[in-house]
Design a protein around this motif. Structure first.
Motif: not given
Length: 85
Positions: A37-38, A52-53, A32, A44, A50, A56, A41, A29
């Motif tokens: 990020q939320n 990593p973008s 994130s 996840n 998910s 990010c 993130y 947390r």
């Protein structure tokens, strides 16, 4: 994702990320939120829900660089205090 000239798959990245966090005592947390990020993130990513973008990934790298530099500064400050005694 490239680490030391080697390509890491998503599972390796997630595992390494979790190991680094635990070693440095940083919650998913906290990390994130620190990278904008939320709260879920990083959790996840580590759980495989998910990936990593591309946006990010540099933020994650920057986060760890900041942690590393902060710890080096703390070590330096401690050595100065110890040497002044």
């Amino acid at each position: 994702i490239i680490k030391g000239g080697e390509i890491m798959d998503e599972k390796d990245f997630a595992l390494r990320l979790a190991q680094l966090r635990e070693k440095k005592n940083v919650s998913a947390r906290e990390m994130s939120l620190a990278i904008g990020q939320n709260p879920g993130y990083i959790n996840n990513i580590e759980s495989g829900k998910s990936l990593p973008s591309l946006i990010c990934t540099p933020k994650v790298r920057h986060f760890w660089r900041c942690i590393f530099l902060w710890q080096k500064k703390e070590q330096y400050n401690k050595s100065i205090v110890q040497n002044s005694k």
